[in-house]
Scaffold this motif. Structure first.
Motif, PDB file in Angstrom:
ATOM      1  N   ARG A 168       0.831  -1.207   0.000  1.00 34.16           N
ATOM      2  CA  ARG A 168       0.000   0.000   0.000  1.00 34.16           C
ATOM      3  C   ARG A 168       0.867   1.259   0.000  1.00 34.16           C
ATOM      4  NH1 ARG A 168      -3.345  -3.745   2.619  1.00 34.16           N
ATOM      5  NH2 ARG A 168      -5.580  -3.586   2.058  1.00 34.16           N
ATOM      6  N   ILE A 169       2.025   1.194   0.624  1.00 35.22           N
ATOM      7  CA  ILE A 169       2.969   2.310   0.544  1.00 35.22           C
ATOM      8  C   ILE A 169       3.392   2.517  -0.913  1.00 35.22           C
ATOM      9  CG2 ILE A 169       5.346   2.995   1.101  1.00 35.22           C
ATOM     10  CD1 ILE A 169       4.882   1.821   3.907  1.00 35.22           C
ATOM     11  N   GLY A 170       3.682   1.415  -1.617  1.00 34.54           N
ATOM     12  CA  GLY A 170       4.014   1.519  -3.037  1.00 34.54           C
ATOM     13  C   GLY A 170       2.877   2.102  -3.845  1.00 34.54           C
ATOM     14  N   LYS A 171       1.656   1.675  -3.546  1.00 28.15           N
ATOM     15  CA  LYS A 171       0.467   2.186  -4.233  1.00 28.15           C
ATOM     16  C   LYS A 171       0.306   3.685  -4.004  1.00 28.15           C
ATOM     17  CE  LYS A 171      -4.578   1.385  -4.272  1.00 28.15           C
ATOM     18  NZ  LYS A 171      -5.650   0.481  -3.748  1.00 28.15           N
ATOM     19  N   ALA A 172       0.509   4.125  -2.766  1.00 30.92           N
ATOM     20  CA  ALA A 172       0.378   5.549  -2.445  1.00 30.92           C
ATOM     21  C   ALA A 172       1.415   6.377  -3.188  1.00 30.92           C
ATOM     22  CB  ALA A 172       0.513   5.759  -0.940  1.00 30.92           C
ATOM     23  N   HIS A 173       2.656   5.899  -3.206  1.00 25.65           N
ATOM     24  CA  HIS A 173       3.713   6.628  -3.923  1.00 25.65           C
ATOM     25  C   HIS A 173       3.373   6.747  -5.411  1.00 25.65           C
ATOM     26  CE1 HIS A 173       6.737   7.529  -0.948  1.00 25.65           C
ATOM     27  NE2 HIS A 173       6.756   6.294  -0.496  1.00 25.65           N
TER      28      HIS A 173
END
Length: 357
Positions: A168-173
């Protein structure tokens, strides 16, 4: 649903167009270095307040213990109350263990053992928080997504090695990068997102969402690299989308991604492939029939009117010389109730209708 539809068009287009053409570090320590100093200061202050309150409450408890009956153990209802309290808190506070407990602090007989495990089938506090963050990531503004990212980073400190947080961190970035025109900023965000998803892949290689968002980030990053790297990224993109589909064949977004990818690959001229093979390495291969197959699967699985997917099916039919079917799909696209993020989709549909009708 329209908002989700628009977000899908945005990230899928950015991830696939230009993919033709990775070094991960475990993020927990990275985020710890960036945010621990401020987080610790907040927690120490909060801890002092909580310890003072605990001391006072324990004194009162000792004074009252002989006068009151033993209270029953806390049930999962209080846990649900606590989770709901956390979910409703939209501030960017550091979600430490002390903060999670302080919102619902109760004292019982010191000989009781508290049952804090969720009942079978009941979502945990973290699951409820992630559901809340998913709404921000899927339909929120850039400010909402930034806020969700900060919360995810903080949660990583408490839950090291949790792939649900990392991807989800990757998705947000990716979503933050997709909203910017600054190449340096975009490159930095995509790199951080790729690192997060690489860490998630090392922990949960069987999860389709991890593979999907790694592929999306790789696809977007390919616009910023050399032709040689772009070809390598293309192979990586297809590999991880294929894996994700094998794990979750019912994900319509994955079929759309692979359909767009195959369409772009199939459109390479023979001399472009020759030059790429001679100087940069063998590019991926695909046909318009393969592209159309995946796009039709996405059309069947999608729970909404997907104008952009219908347009892509029509473009495949045109490339295969099936003009009558192509016009049919273009008419379906222009008459669909779905909305598009970009007016260019409608312009392209009308242009092709005028040419092939």
């Amino acid at each position: 649903m329209p908002a989700l539809h628009q977000n899908l068009n945005a990230f899928l287009g950015a991830a696939v167009l230009g993919v033709i053409g990775a070094a991960g570090m475990f993020l927990v320590e990275h985020y710890r270095q960036e945010r621990m100093r401020n987080a610790m200061a907040k927690d120490l202050a909060r801890l002092e307040r909580e310890m003072a309150k605990i001391k006072l409450d324990l004194q009162q408890l000792q004074a009252q213990k002989s006068e009151r009956p033993i209270r029953p153990k806390r049930t999962h209802k209080s846990n649900t109350k606590k989770a709901n309290s956390i979910i409703s808190n939209t501030t960017d506070d550091y979600l430490s263990a002390a903060n999670l407990d302080s919102s619902d602090l109760e004292f019982y007989d010191v000989t009781d053992e508290e049952n804090t495990e969720p009942e079978n089938g009941s979502p945990s506090d973290l699951d409820l928080i992630l559901n809340h963050l998913d709404v921000k990531l899927n339909t929120g503004t850039i400010e909402d997504i930034e806020e969700a990212l900060h919360t995810l980073e903080d949660l990583c400190l408490e839950n090291p090695g949790n792939f649900e947080l990392l991807y989800r961190i990757g998705k947000a970035h990716h979503k933050i990068a997709d909203a910017s025109d600054d190449k340096d900023f975009v490159n930095l965000r995509l790199t951080k997102g790729i690192e997060a998803c690489e860490s998630a892949l090392s922990i949960a290689p069987e999860n389709s969402e991890v593979h999907k968002w790694f592929a999306v980030l790789i696809g977007s990053k390919s616009d910023l690299v050399s032709i040689q790297e772009r070809i390598k990224y293309g192979h990586t993109f297809k590999k991880h989308v294929d894996i994700a589909i094998s794990i979750n064949p019912g994900d319509y977004s994955l079929h759309h991604m692979l359909g767009r990818f195959d369409f772009e690959v199939a459109g390479l001229k023979w001399y472009e492939k020759k030059v790429a093979s001679a100087f940069f390495g063998e590019p991926p291969t695909a046909t318009y029939e393969e592209a159309c197959s995946h796009l039709l699967a996405a059309e069947k699985l999608a729970p909404f009117e997907w104008k952009d997917n219908k347009l892509m099916i029509a473009k495949c039919k045109i490339a295969m010389g099936e003009y009558e079917e192509a016009v049919g799909w273009l008419e379906k696209a222009i008459n669909s109730h779905g909305t598009s993020l970009d007016e260019k989709v409608d312009i392209e549909i009308n242009t092709l209708l005028e040419k092939y009708r």
